[in-house]
Design a protein around this motif. Structure first.
Motif: not given
Lengths: 202, 202
Positions: B3-9, B11-14, B53-57, B62-67
Motif C-alpha cells: 500500500k505504501i509503494v502504491d501511495h508513493d507511485q 503521488r509520482l504519477l500525479i 495545491q502547494d504541497e503538490l507543486l 522536487r521531481l524536476v530537481k531529482e531528475r
C-alpha cells in the motif's frame, strides 16, 4: 487639446498604479478591480482608458522600458571615458536599487504571465540584447575590446551574463547586492577590454 | 508495504501529470481540477494524495530537481577528461532538448508563482549555484583553471552566465538553439581554463 492631454496623463497614472500593484502583490494582484481601486477610479472609468487588461499590461510594461531608456540616454549624453560609460550603462540595466528592482519584478511577472497565457512573446521586447550589441560594438570600434576575442560569442556571453545577474539580484537580493553586482560586472568588462581601456581612464 | 509503494507511485504519477499540465498550459493551468483530470482521478482521490495545491507543486518541483540530479550523477561517474566532463555537466543544466526545455519551463513558472504568492522563496532551491561552485573547485584543484583569475568572481560570473543562457534558451528558443548554447558555453570555459586543459584532451 486639453482633453487629449488629460486622457494620456490619466493613462499614465493608471499604468503607474498598475506597477505599484504588481510590485506589491505580483501579477496575480493585477486585476482590473485592484488597479481601479489603486487608481481611485470606478471599473467603468478604468475601462474607458483601457478596454482590456492586456492593453493595460502592455502599456505598463512599455512604461518600464521607456523609463529605463530615458535613464540610459542620459548616461549616453554624459562626457566620460568610454569604458566607464559602458560600465555605468550596464549597471543601469541591473537592479542595483529598489526602484530598478521593482521594474525587474514587473519584467519577470509580465514575462511569466505572457508565457503561461500563450500569447506570442517577443524575447527582444526589453531591448537588452540590442543595447548589449551596441555597447560592445562601440568598444570594438574604439579599439578597447581585446582583439583576440570572438566578437559574436562575446556579445552572446555578455547578454547572458547581464540577464543572469539581473535574475539573481531579483531572486536572491540579499546575497547579490549592489557591491557584488558592481564587482562582477567590472570584472567581466575588464576581462574583455584592453588594459589601456581602464588603466588610462583613472 | 504494498500500500505504501502504491501511495508513493500514485503521488509520482500525479506529479508527472502536473508537469505535463504546466508544460502545456503554464502555471495558470495547474488547477486541482485540471491535474485530477490529467491523472485520471476524482478531486477527492487527488486530495487523498496531496492535501493542498502547494504541497503538490512543491513535490512536482522536487521531481524536476531529482531528475536533473540523476542525469548529472550519471555524467559524474563516467570516465572522461575533466574539462569535457565539466562542460557536459554544464550543458546538462541547460535546456538543450525538449525534455529539459519543459523542465526549465516548470522552473520558471514555479519561481514566478512563488514570487507573486509571497511565499518564502529559496533562491538556492535548484542547486545550480552549489553545482557551479563544485565544478569550478574541481577544475581549480586539478590545476586546469587559469591561475591569475579571481576564483570567487569567476564562480559568480559562471553562475550568472549559465542561468542567463538558460533564460534566453527558454524565452528565445529559436535563436538560442543547441549549437549556439554549446558554442558559447565552450567559449566561456576555454576562456577560464589553461590551454592544456582542452588541447591535451582531444
Amino acid at each position: 487639446m486639453t482633453k487629449i492631454v488629460d486622457h494620456d496623463q490619466r493613462r499614465l497614472l493608471i499604468a503607474e498604479a498598475t506597477l505599484r500593484i504588481i510590485r506589491q502583490m505580483g501579477m496575480k494582484g493585477a486585476t482590473v478591480r485592484n488597479i481601479a481601486q489603486e487608481s481611485g477610479l470606478s471599473l467603468g472609468a478604468l475601462r474607458h482608458y483601457f478596454s482590456t487588461q492586456d492593453e493595460l499590461l502592455n502599456f505598463s510594461m512599455r512604461l518600464v522600458k521607456e523609463r529605463a531608456t530615458v535613464r540610459i540616454n542620459e548616461l549616453v549624453s554624459i562626457d566620460m571615458p568610454l569604458f566607464q560609460k559602458v560600465l555605468r550603462i550596464l549597471l543601469e540595466l541591473l537592479p542595483t536599487d529598489d526602484n530598478k528592482l521593482a521594474e525587474m519584478e514587473v519584467w519577470f511577472a509580465f514575462t511569466a504571465h505572457y508565457r503561461s497565457s500563450g500569447t506570442t512573446y517577443d524575447a527582444q521586447h526589453d531591448g537588452v540584447q540590442d543595447l548589449v550589441e551596441r555597447l560592445l560594438h562601440s568598444l570594438k570600434e574604439s579599439g578597447l575590446l581585446r582583439p583576440e576575442l570572438d566578437y559574436t560569442l562575446e556579445t552572446e556571453r555578455l547578454y547572458a551574463f547581464i540577464d543572469g545577474i539581473a535574475l539573481h539580484a531579483l531572486l536572491d537580493t540579499k546575497r547579490v547586492d549592489y557591491e557584488r553586482i558592481v564587482n562582477v560586472v567590472t570584472y567581466h568588462m575588464k576581462s574583455i577590454c584592453t588594459e589601456e581601456s581602464f588603466l588610462l581612464e583613472r
